[in-house]
Structures are given as structure tokens and as C-alpha cells.
Design an enzyme around this catalytic site. Structure first.
Site, short mmCIF file in Angstrom:
data_model
loop_
_atom_site.label_atom_id
_atom_site.label_comp_id
_atom_site.label_asym_id
_atom_site.label_seq_id
_atom_site.Cartn_x
_atom_site.Cartn_y
_atom_site.Cartn_z
CG HIS A 22 -1.69 1.24 1.41
ND1 HIS A 22 -1.35 2.19 2.33
CD2 HIS A 22 -2.77 1.69 0.74
CE1 HIS A 22 -2.22 3.19 2.24
NE2 HIS A 22 -3.09 2.91 1.29
CG ASP A 30 7.44 9.26 -22.41
OD1 ASP A 30 8.68 9.21 -22.30
OD2 ASP A 30 6.81 10.34 -22.29
CG ASP A 66 -3.28 5.23 -1.46
OD1 ASP A 66 -4.26 5.19 -0.68
OD2 ASP A 66 -2.11 5.39 -1.05
CG MET A 76 6.37 15.38 -16.71
SD MET A 76 7.76 14.81 -17.74
CE MET A 76 8.50 13.59 -16.67
CE1 TYR A 116 11.96 13.13 -16.12
CE2 TYR A 116 12.79 15.37 -16.00
CZ TYR A 116 12.34 14.29 -16.75
OH TYR A 116 12.27 14.40 -18.11
CE1 TYR A 134 6.45 17.69 -20.49
CE2 TYR A 134 6.16 18.05 -22.84
CZ TYR A 134 6.76 18.38 -21.64
OH TYR A 134 7.68 19.41 -21.59
CG ASN A 136 6.92 9.98 -18.65
OD1 ASN A 136 7.42 8.97 -19.14
ND2 ASN A 136 7.32 11.20 -18.97
#
Length: 147
Positions: A22, A30, A66, A76, A116, A134, A136
Site C-alpha cells: 500500500h 514513455d 490508493d 507529468m 522526476y 509527456y 509518463n
């Protein structure tokens, strides 16, 4: 082979999903993401030849997001000045909506360099061949509850 397991999930990736607890996070990266330098402390799983959407969809069939955070899915943010479209984000929101009752509201954005830094603390980074920029996405695993 196992029943009910998406074929795109390798035994290695299934093992990692089982190991995660958890609040652990994973990044589906990407093709441009610096997987090796960001993942020095993470398990790196290669899913070459696949894009992010199909990996995201398969993973969300296996793990819950979650419920204790507002945005268990984070993208991102586009850097100011970059003139790029991100239609893949709509695809991600559709996939999340399919698997989580909060729908698109479960998806947030993180500034590029903050993303990052967060990625450096992820349990796992999955390398894909996704060509969209973009593209990710970071997931935070929830609690698996027996029904």
C-alpha cells in the site's frame, strides 16, 4: 498462462505488482523517459514494443489505486513554452475511469522536475516504447480488500 491475467503482463511484472505494498508507487514511462538514471533505486521492468495505455489498463485490472490520496494517478505536466498536445491524457483518464469510481478526478499533474524527483522514489519504473510525449504516468497502489 493463468486465467484472468492480461497477457501483456509478464511474469516479472506480475511479481513486482505482488511485491508492492500500500502506497508504493510505480511509473509507466514513455520512450523518452530516463528510466535507468531515475530508477537507480527502483525495480526496472522493460515492456519494449508496448505503449503506456495498454500497460496502464492491464495493471489497473490487477491492483487498486490508493483511496487515501486525492490523486493516486499523476501525469507529468507540460513545460511552460512547450507547444505540444497531450491527447493521450484523455485516454489515461478513460482507463482510470474504467477501473476507479473516482474517474478522472483521481488523476493529477506534477511539474516535470518534481515528477522526476518522485520517480526516483518509486518502487518500480516500467520502460515502454510509447512515442507520445509527456506520456509518463505514476500510480500509487491502494489496499487490496477481499470481498
Amino acid at each position: 498462462m493463468l486465467l484472468g491475467v492480461p497477457e501483456i503482463l509478464s511474469p516479472e511484472l506480475l511479481k513486482v505488482l505482488c511485491e508492492m505494498g500500500h502506497s508504493d508507487r510505480l511509473v509507466i514511462a514513455d520512450g523518452n523517459f530516463p528510466v535507468e538514471s531515475m530508477g537507480k533505486n527502483a525495480v526496472i521492468v522493460r515492456c519494449d514494443g508496448h505503449g503506456v495505455p495498454e500497460i496502464l489498463d492491464a495493471i489497473l485490472t490487477m491492483i487498486p489505486l490508493d483511496t487515501y490520496v486525492d490523486h493516486p494517478v499523476n501525469l507529468m505536466e507540460v513545460m511552460p513554452g512547450d507547444q505540444v498536445a497531450t491527447p493521450i491524457w484523455d485516454t489515461y483518464k478513460e482507463i482510470v475511469t474504467k477501473h476507479d469510481s473516482r474517474g478522472a478526478s483521481a488523476v493529477g499533474n506534477i511539474e516535470r522536475f518534481a515528477f522526476y524527483e518522485e520517480a526516483k522514489t518509486a518502487y518500480c519504473i516500467i520502460a515502454t516504447s510509447e512515442k507520445a510525449v509527456y506520456a509518463n504516468v505514476m500510480l500509487q497502489k491502494g489496499v487490496v480488500i477481499n470481498k
